[in-house]
Design a protein around this motif. Structure first.
Motif, PDB file in Angstrom:
ATOM      1  N   ALA A 168      12.140 -12.089 -11.772  1.00 49.13           N
ATOM      2  CA  ALA A 168      11.627 -12.251 -13.135  1.00 49.13           C
ATOM      3  C   ALA A 168      11.240 -10.902 -13.737  1.00 49.13           C
ATOM      4  O   ALA A 168      11.471 -10.651 -14.923  1.00 49.13           O
ATOM      5  CB  ALA A 168      10.424 -13.194 -13.118  1.00 49.13           C
ATOM      6  N   THR A 169      10.673 -10.033 -12.920  1.00 43.05           N
ATOM      7  CA  THR A 169      10.282  -8.699 -13.398  1.00 43.05           C
ATOM      8  C   THR A 169      11.515  -7.881 -13.762  1.00 43.05           C
ATOM      9  O   THR A 169      11.529  -7.166 -14.773  1.00 43.05           O
ATOM     10  CB  THR A 169       9.454  -7.972 -12.321  1.00 43.05           C
ATOM     11  N   LEU A 170      12.563  -7.980 -12.941  1.00 42.97           N
ATOM     12  CA  LEU A 170      13.800  -7.258 -13.235  1.00 42.97           C
ATOM     13  C   LEU A 170      14.487  -7.812 -14.480  1.00 42.97           C
ATOM     14  O   LEU A 170      15.056  -7.058 -15.279  1.00 42.97           O
ATOM     15  CB  LEU A 170      14.740  -7.319 -12.030  1.00 42.97           C
ATOM     16  N   ASP A 171      14.444  -9.125 -14.656  1.00 39.98           N
ATOM     17  CA  ASP A 171      15.003  -9.719 -15.881  1.00 39.98           C
ATOM     18  C   ASP A 171      14.299  -9.136 -17.110  1.00 39.98           C
ATOM     19  O   ASP A 171      14.943  -8.821 -18.124  1.00 39.98           O
ATOM     20  CB  ASP A 171      14.836 -11.236 -15.863  1.00 39.98           C
ATOM     21  N   LYS A 172      12.999  -8.982 -17.016  1.00 41.58           N
ATOM     22  CA  LYS A 172      12.235  -8.397 -18.114  1.00 41.58           C
ATOM     23  C   LYS A 172      12.620  -6.930 -18.306  1.00 41.58           C
ATOM     24  O   LYS A 172      12.781  -6.455 -19.441  1.00 41.58           O
ATOM     25  CB  LYS A 172      10.739  -8.516 -17.835  1.00 41.58           C
ATOM     26  N   LEU A 173      12.787  -6.202 -17.191  1.00 42.52           N
ATOM     27  CA  LEU A 173      13.190  -4.797 -17.264  1.00 42.52           C
ATOM     28  C   LEU A 173      14.528  -4.646 -17.972  1.00 42.52           C
ATOM     29  O   LEU A 173      14.687  -3.795 -18.849  1.00 42.52           O
ATOM     30  CB  LEU A 173      13.282  -4.216 -15.852  1.00 42.52           C
ATOM     31  N   PHE A 174      15.507  -5.492 -17.628  1.00 41.65           N
ATOM     32  CA  PHE A 174      16.837  -5.393 -18.234  1.00 41.65           C
ATOM     33  C   PHE A 174      16.799  -5.761 -19.711  1.00 41.65           C
ATOM     34  O   PHE A 174      17.597  -5.253 -20.509  1.00 41.65           O
ATOM     35  CB  PHE A 174      17.816  -6.304 -17.494  1.00 41.65           C
ATOM     36  N   GLU A 175      15.882  -6.646 -20.070  1.00 41.43           N
ATOM     37  CA  GLU A 175      15.728  -7.009 -21.482  1.00 41.43           C
ATOM     38  C   GLU A 175      15.134  -5.840 -22.269  1.00 41.43           C
ATOM     39  O   GLU A 175      15.564  -5.547 -23.387  1.00 41.43           O
ATOM     40  CB  GLU A 175      14.829  -8.236 -21.603  1.00 41.43           C
TER      41      GLU A 175
ATOM     42  N   GLU B  14      -1.082  -1.901  -1.183  1.00 37.91           N
ATOM     43  CA  GLU B  14      -1.892  -1.131  -2.122  1.00 37.91           C
ATOM     44  C   GLU B  14      -1.046  -0.682  -3.317  1.00 37.91           C
ATOM     45  O   GLU B  14      -1.518  -0.674  -4.464  1.00 37.91           O
ATOM     46  CB  GLU B  14      -2.511   0.080  -1.436  1.00 37.91           C
ATOM     47  N   ALA B  15       0.215  -0.332  -3.045  1.00 40.39           N
ATOM     48  CA  ALA B  15       1.111   0.071  -4.131  1.00 40.39           C
ATOM     49  C   ALA B  15       1.278  -1.069  -5.129  1.00 40.39           C
ATOM     50  O   ALA B  15       1.231  -0.864  -6.351  1.00 40.39           O
ATOM     51  CB  ALA B  15       2.464   0.480  -3.572  1.00 40.39           C
ATOM     52  N   LEU B  16       1.462  -2.286  -4.623  1.00 37.09           N
ATOM     53  CA  LEU B  16       1.655  -3.446  -5.495  1.00 37.09           C
ATOM     54  C   LEU B  16       0.429  -3.664  -6.381  1.00 37.09           C
ATOM     55  O   LEU B  16       0.563  -3.982  -7.573  1.00 37.09           O
ATOM     56  CB  LEU B  16       1.924  -4.684  -4.645  1.00 37.09           C
ATOM     57  N   THR B  17      -0.752  -3.480  -5.826  1.00 37.29           N
ATOM     58  CA  THR B  17      -1.981  -3.621  -6.616  1.00 37.29           C
ATOM     59  C   THR B  17      -1.984  -2.657  -7.793  1.00 37.29           C
ATOM     60  O   THR B  17      -2.315  -3.032  -8.933  1.00 37.29           O
ATOM     61  CB  THR B  17      -3.217  -3.360  -5.729  1.00 37.29           C
ATOM     62  N   HIS B  18      -1.607  -1.416  -7.544  1.00 38.45           N
ATOM     63  CA  HIS B  18      -1.596  -0.414  -8.618  1.00 38.45           C
ATOM     64  C   HIS B  18      -0.485  -0.682  -9.634  1.00 38.45           C
ATOM     65  O   HIS B  18      -0.679  -0.480 -10.840  1.00 38.45           O
ATOM     66  CB  HIS B  18      -1.458   0.985  -8.018  1.00 38.45           C
ATOM     67  N   TYR B  19       0.673  -1.137  -9.158  1.00 37.42           N
ATOM     68  CA  TYR B  19       1.751  -1.467 -10.099  1.00 37.42           C
ATOM     69  C   TYR B  19       1.314  -2.617 -11.014  1.00 37.42           C
ATOM     70  O   TYR B  19       1.584  -2.593 -12.230  1.00 37.42           O
ATOM     71  CB  TYR B  19       3.020  -1.874  -9.343  1.00 37.42           C
ATOM     72  N   ARG B  20       0.663  -3.617 -10.451  1.00 34.52           N
ATOM     73  CA  ARG B  20       0.195  -4.743 -11.265  1.00 34.52           C
ATOM     74  C   ARG B  20      -0.810  -4.278 -12.310  1.00 34.52           C
ATOM     75  O   ARG B  20      -0.780  -4.719 -13.463  1.00 34.52           O
ATOM     76  CB  ARG B  20      -0.438  -5.812 -10.368  1.00 34.52           C
ATOM     77  N   GLU B  21      -1.717  -3.418 -11.905  1.00 35.32           N
ATOM     78  CA  GLU B  21      -2.707  -2.882 -12.843  1.00 35.32           C
ATOM     79  C   GLU B  21      -2.027  -2.069 -13.948  1.00 35.32           C
ATOM     80  O   GLU B  21      -2.391  -2.173 -15.122  1.00 35.32           O
ATOM     81  CB  GLU B  21      -3.720  -2.006 -12.096  1.00 35.32           C
ATOM     82  N   ALA B  22      -1.044  -1.271 -13.560  1.00 36.41           N
ATOM     83  CA  ALA B  22      -0.352  -0.418 -14.539  1.00 36.41           C
ATOM     84  C   ALA B  22       0.441  -1.248 -15.543  1.00 36.41           C
ATOM     85  O   ALA B  22       0.649  -0.825 -16.692  1.00 36.41           O
ATOM     86  CB  ALA B  22       0.579   0.551 -13.817  1.00 36.41           C
ATOM     87  N   ALA B  23       0.907  -2.426 -15.116  1.00 37.65           N
ATOM     88  CA  ALA B  23       1.752  -3.265 -15.971  1.00 37.65           C
ATOM     89  C   ALA B  23       0.959  -4.131 -16.937  1.00 37.65           C
ATOM     90  O   ALA B  23       1.493  -5.089 -17.498  1.00 37.65           O
ATOM     91  CB  ALA B  23       2.644  -4.142 -15.094  1.00 37.65           C
ATOM     92  N   GLN B  24      -0.289  -3.812 -17.144  1.00 37.33           N
ATOM     93  CA  GLN B  24      -1.122  -4.573 -18.064  1.00 37.33           C
ATOM     94  C   GLN B  24      -1.135  -3.923 -19.454  1.00 37.33           C
ATOM     95  O   GLN B  24      -0.875  -2.726 -19.604  1.00 37.33           O
ATOM     96  CB  GLN B  24      -2.555  -4.652 -17.532  1.00 37.33           C
ATOM     97  N   GLY B  25      -1.479  -4.718 -20.458  1.00 42.48           N
ATOM     98  CA  GLY B  25      -1.696  -4.198 -21.807  1.00 42.48           C
ATOM     99  C   GLY B  25      -0.478  -3.547 -22.434  1.00 42.48           C
ATOM    100  O   GLY B  25       0.649  -4.051 -22.303  1.00 42.48           O
ATOM    101  N   PRO B  26      -0.668  -2.403 -23.099  1.00 46.79           N
ATOM    102  CA  PRO B  26       0.421  -1.777 -23.855  1.00 46.79           C
ATOM    103  C   PRO B  26       1.550  -1.252 -22.981  1.00 46.79           C
ATOM    104  O   PRO B  26       2.630  -0.931 -23.485  1.00 46.79           O
ATOM    105  CB  PRO B  26      -0.276  -0.620 -24.582  1.00 46.79           C
ATOM    106  N   PHE B  27       1.346  -1.142 -21.675  1.00 45.72           N
ATOM    107  CA  PHE B  27       2.381  -0.613 -20.787  1.00 45.72           C
ATOM    108  C   PHE B  27       3.113  -1.721 -20.033  1.00 45.72           C
ATOM    109  O   PHE B  27       3.830  -1.455 -19.081  1.00 45.72           O
ATOM    110  CB  PHE B  27       1.768   0.375 -19.796  1.00 45.72           C
ATOM    111  N   ALA B  28       2.942  -2.946 -20.484  1.00 44.70           N
ATOM    112  CA  ALA B  28       3.554  -4.089 -19.804  1.00 44.70           C
ATOM    113  C   ALA B  28       5.078  -4.055 -19.859  1.00 44.70           C
ATOM    114  O   ALA B  28       5.746  -4.710 -19.045  1.00 44.70           O
ATOM    115  CB  ALA B  28       3.048  -5.392 -20.414  1.00 44.70           C
ATOM    116  N   SER B  29       5.640  -3.297 -20.793  1.00 46.53           N
ATOM    117  CA  SER B  29       7.096  -3.227 -20.928  1.00 46.53           C
ATOM    118  C   SER B  29       7.641  -1.842 -20.582  1.00 46.53           C
ATOM    119  O   SER B  29       8.784  -1.527 -20.920  1.00 46.53           O
ATOM    120  CB  SER B  29       7.521  -3.595 -22.357  1.00 46.53           C
ATOM    121  N   ASP B  30       6.851  -1.035 -19.909  1.00 49.38           N
ATOM    122  CA  ASP B  30       7.309   0.290 -19.516  1.00 49.38           C
ATOM    123  C   ASP B  30       8.339   0.156 -18.397  1.00 49.38           C
ATOM    124  O   ASP B  30       8.094  -0.494 -17.379  1.00 49.38           O
ATOM    125  CB  ASP B  30       6.122   1.130 -19.035  1.00 49.38           C
TER     126      ASP B  30
END
Length: 249
Positions: free
Chosen positions: A145-152, A107-123
């Motif tokens: 891949a997500t961590l690579d994006k985070l470090f960028e 359930e946590a993963l579902t919410h994280y995926r939803e939160a990572a949409q739109g303008p908050f995709a790089s939060d």
């Protein structure tokens, strides 16, 4: 107050001296601690020990463990109620974090995926949570891949997510050289027990005898260092200490 003929302030300075050596602090601190045991210990406490303790992964786990022990389920109930009342991205992230901490990874993963949409995709906070949940769900390649994006997005996050990245590389079967470098970076000066244990677990199954010897050295370090841990450190590192002891028998 003397203990076995030694002043308590000297014993404290001795403890901080051992901490300074184990964490790779400047040797100047040893001079300060033993030239001025009382004043030096106070300065070291506020300049080095407490900031490191507050920022360490172990300290973060300790705070989560204490909150869970004092009020199990309360954080999740409050987060769910807040999200139902006001379903903002911030409230969704809070709920996802609470779900993850409670072991509700799917359930946590579902919410994280939803939160990572739109303008908050790089939060940064969302990306970190998403990567952590992905790894816990067995999605190691996507976690990397997500961590690579985070470090960028925020290079400073490498320190906070170094162990997570090493684990993602390992579980995604990345080249050994990359995994090794990531684990070495995850050890850092503080040498967190979890980081050492997970690195040792990886080294222990390598074909090179030198790697297996290094694994044993890391396990022994954890067991030896446990004699200096305070009560909360023992509580949060119980699993890693048990694994280290089992590996060195």
């Amino acid at each position: 107050m003397p203990i076995f003929g030694i002043g308590l302030h000297v014993l404290i300075a001795l403890y901080f001296g051992i901490h300074a050596i184990r964490t790779g602090q400047n040797l100047f601190w040893l001079m300060i601690l033993f030239a001025f045991p009382l004043l030096g210990s106070v300065v070291y406490l506020f300049a080095i020990y407490l900031p490191e303790l507050r920022g360490s992964a172990g300290a973060q786990r300790a705070r989560r463990a204490i909150r869970s022990a004092v009020a199990p389920g309360q954080a999740l109930r409050e987060a769910r109620g807040a999200f139902e009342q006001t379903p903002t991205v911030a409230a969704r992230l809070r709920l996802a974090d609470a779900l993850y901490a409670s072991g509700e990874v799917t359930e946590a993963l579902t919410h994280y995926r939803e939160a990572a949409q739109g303008p908050f995709a790089s939060d940064a906070a969302i990306l970190f949570g998403l990567a952590r949940a992905l790894l816990a769900s067995g999605e190691a390649a996507e976690a990397k891949a997500t961590l690579d994006k985070l470090f960028e997005v925020d290079p400073s996050q490498r320190a906070n997510a170094s162990l997570l990245y090493a684990r993602a590389l390992s579980e995604a079967s990345a080249p050994d050289a990359e995994i090794r470098a990531a684990f070495e970076a995850a050890l850092g000066p503080a040498k967190d027990a979890e980081a050492r244990c997970r690195y040792a677990d990886w080294l222990a199954v390598r074909e090179d005898a030198a790697d297996r010897e290094k694994a044993q050295a890391l396990y022994r370090e954890i067991v030896k260092d446990s004699s200096f841990w305070h009560r909360h450190a023992h509580a949060i590192n119980r699993e890693w200490l048990a694994r280290a002891k089992a590996a060195t028998r």
